[in-house]
Design a protein around this motif. Sequence first.
Motif, PDB file in Angstrom:
ATOM      1  N   SER A  62      67.888  -1.387  40.063  1.00 24.20           N
ATOM      2  CA  SER A  62      69.039  -1.961  39.737  1.00 24.20           C
ATOM      3  C   SER A  62      70.288  -1.471  39.901  1.00 24.20           C
ATOM      4  O   SER A  62      71.303  -2.023  40.011  1.00 24.20           O
ATOM      5  N   ASN A  63      70.323  -0.114  39.435  1.00 24.01           N
ATOM      6  CA  ASN A  63      71.577   0.710  39.406  1.00 24.01           C
ATOM      7  C   ASN A  63      72.145   1.198  40.553  1.00 24.01           C
ATOM      8  O   ASN A  63      73.044   1.017  40.969  1.00 24.01           O
ATOM      9  N   THR A  64      70.981   1.568  41.508  1.00 23.34           N
ATOM     10  CA  THR A  64      71.374   2.211  42.785  1.00 23.34           C
ATOM     11  C   THR A  64      71.539   1.216  43.992  1.00 23.34           C
ATOM     12  O   THR A  64      72.163   1.438  44.885  1.00 23.34           O
TER      13      THR A  64
ATOM     14  N   SER B  96      62.430  -4.715  42.083  1.00 26.78           N
ATOM     15  CA  SER B  96      62.557  -6.101  42.642  1.00 26.78           C
ATOM     16  C   SER B  96      64.196  -5.883  43.133  1.00 26.78           C
ATOM     17  O   SER B  96      64.496  -6.511  44.281  1.00 26.78           O
ATOM     18  N   ALA B  97      64.820  -5.377  42.515  1.00 28.65           N
ATOM     19  CA  ALA B  97      66.413  -5.054  42.817  1.00 28.65           C
ATOM     20  C   ALA B  97      66.472  -4.626  44.327  1.00 28.65           C
ATOM     21  O   ALA B  97      67.373  -5.070  45.267  1.00 28.65           O
ATOM     22  N   GLY B  98      65.608  -3.597  44.540  1.00 30.28           N
ATOM     23  CA  GLY B  98      65.618  -2.913  45.740  1.00 30.28           C
ATOM     24  C   GLY B  98      65.054  -3.807  47.164  1.00 30.28           C
ATOM     25  O   GLY B  98      65.574  -3.927  48.209  1.00 30.28           O
ATOM     26  N   LEU B  99      64.123  -4.461  46.481  1.00 29.23           N
ATOM     27  CA  LEU B  99      63.367  -5.286  47.543  1.00 29.23           C
ATOM     28  C   LEU B  99      64.551  -6.429  48.115  1.00 29.23           C
ATOM     29  O   LEU B  99      64.453  -7.003  48.986  1.00 29.23           O
TER      30      LEU B  99
ATOM     31  N   ASP C  11      73.213  -4.017  28.364  1.00 28.42           N
ATOM     32  CA  ASP C  11      74.047  -3.626  29.398  1.00 28.42           C
ATOM     33  C   ASP C  11      73.514  -2.911  30.546  1.00 28.42           C
ATOM     34  O   ASP C  11      72.385  -2.096  29.932  1.00 28.42           O
ATOM     35  N   LEU C  12      73.301  -3.481  31.699  1.00 32.11           N
ATOM     36  CA  LEU C  12      72.454  -3.011  32.718  1.00 32.11           C
ATOM     37  C   LEU C  12      72.650  -1.434  32.981  1.00 32.11           C
ATOM     38  O   LEU C  12      71.742  -0.889  33.456  1.00 32.11           O
ATOM     39  N   GLY C  13      73.648  -0.942  32.595  1.00 37.87           N
ATOM     40  CA  GLY C  13      74.004   0.521  32.564  1.00 37.87           C
ATOM     41  C   GLY C  13      73.095   1.304  31.751  1.00 37.87           C
ATOM     42  O   GLY C  13      72.904   2.521  31.988  1.00 37.87           O
ATOM     43  N   GLU C  14      72.430   0.800  30.788  1.00 40.43           N
ATOM     44  CA  GLU C  14      71.521   1.448  29.858  1.00 40.43           C
ATOM     45  C   GLU C  14      70.268   1.651  30.433  1.00 40.43           C
ATOM     46  O   GLU C  14      69.515   2.388  29.904  1.00 40.43           O
ATOM     47  N   LEU C  15      69.959   0.898  31.543  1.00 40.15           N
ATOM     48  CA  LEU C  15      68.725   0.819  32.160  1.00 40.15           C
ATOM     49  C   LEU C  15      68.453   2.253  32.617  1.00 40.15           C
ATOM     50  O   LEU C  15      67.219   2.970  32.540  1.00 40.15           O
TER      51      LEU C  15
ATOM     52  N   ILE D  33      57.836  -2.112  34.863  1.00 45.65           N
ATOM     53  CA  ILE D  33      57.775  -3.254  33.690  1.00 45.65           C
ATOM     54  C   ILE D  33      59.190  -2.937  32.765  1.00 45.65           C
ATOM     55  O   ILE D  33      59.762  -4.042  32.382  1.00 45.65           O
ATOM     56  N   LEU D  34      59.521  -1.911  32.374  1.00 38.04           N
ATOM     57  CA  LEU D  34      60.761  -1.678  31.444  1.00 38.04           C
ATOM     58  C   LEU D  34      62.194  -2.348  32.385  1.00 38.04           C
ATOM     59  O   LEU D  34      62.839  -3.137  31.824  1.00 38.04           O
ATOM     60  N   GLU D  35      62.057  -2.038  33.693  1.00 42.53           N
ATOM     61  CA  GLU D  35      63.335  -2.435  34.506  1.00 42.53           C
ATOM     62  C   GLU D  35      63.359  -3.946  34.635  1.00 42.53           C
ATOM     63  O   GLU D  35      64.382  -4.714  34.370  1.00 42.53           O
ATOM     64  N   GLU D  36      62.189  -4.323  35.203  1.00 41.94           N
ATOM     65  CA  GLU D  36      61.967  -5.882  35.468  1.00 41.94           C
ATOM     66  C   GLU D  36      62.442  -6.730  34.079  1.00 41.94           C
ATOM     67  O   GLU D  36      63.063  -7.846  34.064  1.00 41.94           O
ATOM     68  N   MET D  37      61.840  -6.306  33.152  1.00 40.31           N
ATOM     69  CA  MET D  37      61.735  -7.160  31.767  1.00 40.31           C
ATOM     70  C   MET D  37      63.235  -7.085  31.222  1.00 40.31           C
ATOM     71  O   MET D  37      63.553  -8.083  30.503  1.00 40.31           O
ATOM     72  N   LEU D  38      63.642  -5.987  31.044  1.00 44.65           N
ATOM     73  CA  LEU D  38      65.114  -5.497  30.495  1.00 44.65           C
ATOM     74  C   LEU D  38      65.907  -6.229  31.434  1.00 44.65           C
ATOM     75  O   LEU D  38      67.158  -6.633  30.835  1.00 44.65           O
ATOM     76  N   THR D  39      65.999  -5.999  32.775  1.00 42.65           N
ATOM     77  CA  THR D  39      66.967  -6.732  33.428  1.00 42.65           C
ATOM     78  C   THR D  39      67.038  -8.327  33.234  1.00 42.65           C
ATOM     79  O   THR D  39      68.116  -8.873  33.023  1.00 42.65           O
ATOM     80  N   ASN D  40      65.877  -9.023  32.991  1.00 50.92           N
ATOM     81  CA  ASN D  40      65.945 -10.230  32.723  1.00 50.92           C
ATOM     82  C   ASN D  40      66.281 -10.464  31.448  1.00 50.92           C
ATOM     83  O   ASN D  40      67.171 -11.653  31.434  1.00 50.92           O
ATOM     84  N   VAL D  41      66.250  -9.707  30.350  1.00 52.21           N
ATOM     85  CA  VAL D  41      66.780  -9.960  29.136  1.00 52.21           C
ATOM     86  C   VAL D  41      68.276  -9.797  29.076  1.00 52.21           C
ATOM     87  O   VAL D  41      68.985 -10.678  28.531  1.00 52.21           O
ATOM     88  N   ILE D  42      68.636  -8.750  29.708  1.00 55.17           N
ATOM     89  CA  ILE D  42      69.956  -8.538  29.607  1.00 55.17           C
ATOM     90  C   ILE D  42      70.909  -9.592  30.511  1.00 55.17           C
ATOM     91  O   ILE D  42      71.958  -9.992  30.144  1.00 55.17           O
ATOM     92  N   THR D  43      70.315 -10.184  31.673  1.00 54.95           N
ATOM     93  CA  THR D  43      70.728 -10.982  32.575  1.00 54.95           C
ATOM     94  C   THR D  43      71.038 -12.451  32.034  1.00 54.95           C
ATOM     95  O   THR D  43      71.970 -13.051  32.238  1.00 54.95           O
ATOM     96  N   HIS D  44      69.661 -12.671  31.362  1.00 55.37           N
ATOM     97  CA  HIS D  44      69.710 -14.039  31.220  1.00 55.37           C
ATOM     98  C   HIS D  44      69.404 -14.384  29.621  1.00 55.37           C
ATOM     99  O   HIS D  44      69.487 -15.485  29.188  1.00 55.37           O
TER     100      HIS D  44
END
Lengths: 111, 137
Positions: free
Chosen positions: A22-24, A55-58, B12-16, B43-54
């Motif tokens: 999601s960052n890149t 999923s961000a890349g996909l 903050d998505l930058g924290e990922l 799992i970390l990226e997908e679930m944390l993105t979900n929490v941070i975004t929604h």
Amino acid sequence: MDIIEEKSNDIAVFKLNGSLDSNTSPAFEEKVVAIIEGGTSKIIVDFSGLDYISSAGLRVLNLASVKLKPSNGNLVLCCLQDYVREVFEIAGFDQFLPIVATMEDATAKFN
Amino acid sequence: MSEKFNCRIKNDLGELAKISKAANEFLEPLNLDPKIVYGVDLILEEMLTNVITHGYEDEGTHEIDVSIGLDEDEVSIVLEDDGAPFNPLSLPWASHSADADELMEEGLGIHFVRNMMNAMQYRREDEKNILEVCIDL
């Protein structure tokens, strides 16, 4: 992540190194959308140096594929590591994106 | 063998990138199968993105606690956030025949998590979402 962009004849080649997450992904999206909007319809993405995609890349690859449709363009992926390929299969992306083993096979798709 | 990693990040998505780096520094010396490490990252990226975004209706800063535990037979990832109540297990499973377009709409992230994990539990406690996801070794 590094994105190396090359053009050979009318084919654009993106070589991705590192993680497409999601960052890149926004940086890759910007480059790939710009090249499609600039009129390129043949794109190869070389995944040999990519060790992670989420999923961000996909989403970026799906977007590129949709944007290539009006010009009958094509997006071909090559040199995926096993775990990366598995993610494409889980997402069902291997059903609509051509995935080949080598760069030669990818180039041959356009001949 | 029992190891534990704890980290607190902001919404903050930058924290990922920070959590991914820290998690990998914890996991690397443990010599796990690279597929397991990939699963933890995803799992970390997908679930944390979900929490941070929604997860948050306000614009304020919130903290999310992340822990990773390793024992003889599994890796467990626990996420605790004070966002709006959200149980990812309540989302419908994508059908086997779902194509990529349907998956994009239904949530590709949760689809990945479901394919990578062996067990997932959710509870709401003290106004927090607590999600535990386990991967068998």
